[in-house]
Motif scaffolding. Structure first.
Motif, short mmCIF file in Angstrom:
data_model
loop_
_atom_site.label_atom_id
_atom_site.label_comp_id
_atom_site.label_asym_id
_atom_site.label_seq_id
_atom_site.Cartn_x
_atom_site.Cartn_y
_atom_site.Cartn_z
N SER A 39 0.67 -1.25 -0.34
CA SER A 39 0.13 -0.36 -0.14
C SER A 39 0.79 1.26 0.02
N TRP A 40 2.22 1.26 -0.40
CA TRP A 40 3.14 2.80 -0.42
C TRP A 40 2.73 3.45 -1.62
N ASN A 41 2.18 3.08 -2.11
CA ASN A 41 2.29 4.24 -3.53
C ASN A 41 1.02 5.14 -2.81
N VAL A 42 -0.29 4.13 -2.41
CA VAL A 42 -1.21 5.36 -1.74
C VAL A 42 -0.68 6.04 -1.16
N TRP A 43 0.14 6.17 0.15
CA TRP A 43 1.26 7.88 0.68
C TRP A 43 1.50 8.11 0.26
N MET A 44 3.50 7.41 -0.05
CA MET A 44 3.88 7.75 -0.52
C MET A 44 4.38 7.16 -2.54
N PRO A 45 3.89 8.30 -3.19
CA PRO A 45 4.25 7.29 -4.61
C PRO A 45 5.92 7.69 -4.75
N ASP A 46 5.89 6.81 -5.61
CA ASP A 46 7.91 7.25 -5.64
C ASP A 46 7.79 6.25 -7.06
N ALA A 47 9.19 5.85 -7.02
CA ALA A 47 10.06 5.92 -8.61
C ALA A 47 9.63 4.11 -9.18
N LEU A 48 9.79 3.22 -7.76
CA LEU A 48 9.08 1.72 -7.55
C LEU A 48 8.02 2.21 -8.32
N GLY A 49 7.09 2.26 -7.72
CA GLY A 49 5.41 1.58 -8.17
C GLY A 49 5.39 0.70 -7.80
N TRP A 50 3.74 0.85 -7.73
CA TRP A 50 2.75 -0.64 -7.06
C TRP A 50 3.15 -1.91 -7.76
N TRP A 51 3.04 -1.42 -9.08
CA TRP A 51 3.25 -2.78 -9.67
C TRP A 51 4.90 -3.62 -9.39
N SER A 52 5.35 -3.20 -9.47
CA SER A 52 6.85 -3.52 -9.23
C SER A 52 6.47 -3.85 -7.47
N ARG A 53 6.08 -4.03 -6.77
CA ARG A 53 5.70 -4.63 -5.50
C ARG A 53 5.16 -5.59 -5.57
N ALA A 82 8.46 -13.11 1.34
CA ALA A 82 7.69 -11.59 0.82
C ALA A 82 7.52 -9.86 0.67
N ALA A 83 8.09 -10.09 2.28
CA ALA A 83 6.69 -8.73 3.10
C ALA A 83 8.65 -8.14 2.35
N ILE A 84 9.64 -8.37 2.39
CA ILE A 84 11.04 -7.83 1.62
C ILE A 84 10.37 -7.10 0.55
N GLY A 85 10.10 -8.58 -0.45
CA GLY A 85 9.75 -8.17 -1.80
C GLY A 85 8.19 -7.24 -1.80
N ALA A 86 7.51 -7.41 -0.95
CA ALA A 86 6.43 -6.30 -1.30
C ALA A 86 7.14 -4.84 -0.73
N LEU A 87 7.95 -4.81 -0.26
CA LEU A 87 8.58 -2.77 0.50
C LEU A 87 9.59 -3.06 -1.12
N LYS A 88 10.43 -3.67 -1.32
CA LYS A 88 11.20 -3.51 -1.98
C LYS A 88 11.40 -3.48 -3.68
N GLY A 89 9.78 -4.52 -3.83
CA GLY A 89 10.00 -4.74 -5.56
C GLY A 89 10.52 -5.98 -6.32
N TYR A 90 10.38 -5.83 -7.71
CA TYR A 90 10.93 -6.40 -8.10
C TYR A 90 11.95 -5.57 -9.24
#
Length: 172
Positions: A39-53, A82-90
């Motif tokens: 849910s990070w991009n809901v509050w703090m959009p960044d370059a990584l993006g929701w899909w990568s997470r 899975a948590a690390i993948g959700a936080l830092k993405g692909y």
């Protein structure tokens, strides 16, 4: 350094300590980290993006979930990845997986040497490989006569993540 990096450092610090002390990684730590990452991009959009997470979470959850179902690791280890993948993405999770298994192998080797089981384990692996190559099946005599042992793979995940995180920070 971003806020999400601090969250990852806190996550691996807590999970590394609990894995060493109790042999467990707790849901009360991993589930909120997964929710925060997704849910990070809901509050703090960044370059990584929701899909990568989503990709990072799904890759770790599917691969490590399969290993868990086969008895190769604990469920807490899979949820931590899975948590690390959700936080830092692909593709960050790929680095974490590589370094975690590398560190886990070193830990397993150190434990085998420390317990004076290395040569027996190496002999078992050699017999299994020969049987697979020659007979195309696992021999019944190649069972692990030494008994199984557990390694603190959660610690390996934490150290592998730290390694990947530090390399990412050094790259800029």
């Amino acid at each position: 350094m971003q806020v999400i990096d601090v969250v990852v450092f806190v996550l691996i610090g807590i999970c590394g300590i609990t894995d060493l002390r109790t042999g467990k990684i707790y849901n009360k730590v991993t589930y909120p980290a997964i929710l925060l990452g997704l849910s990070w991009n809901v509050w703090m959009p960044d370059a990584l993006g929701w899909w990568s997470r989503i990709e990072g979470f799904a890759l770790a959850a599917v691969l490590m979930g399969a290993l868990t179902l086969m008895g190769g690791m604990g469920g807490g280890d899979a949820k931590l990845l899975a948590a690390i993948g959700a936080l830092k993405g692909y593709p960050f999770i790929l680095d974490v997986l590589f370094y975690s298994f590398l560190v886990g192998g070193v830990i397993a080797l150190a434990i085998a040497i420390w317990q004076r089981r290395f040569l027996r384990i190496l002999g078992n692996v050699w017999r299994m490989l020969l049987a697979i190559l020659i007979y195309r099946s696992k021999p019944e005599t190649a069972e692990d006569e030494t008994g199984s042992y557990k390694i603190p793979f959660g610690l390996a995940i934490c150290l592998g993540t730290l390694w990947a995180q530090l390399l990412e920070l050094l790259r800029g």
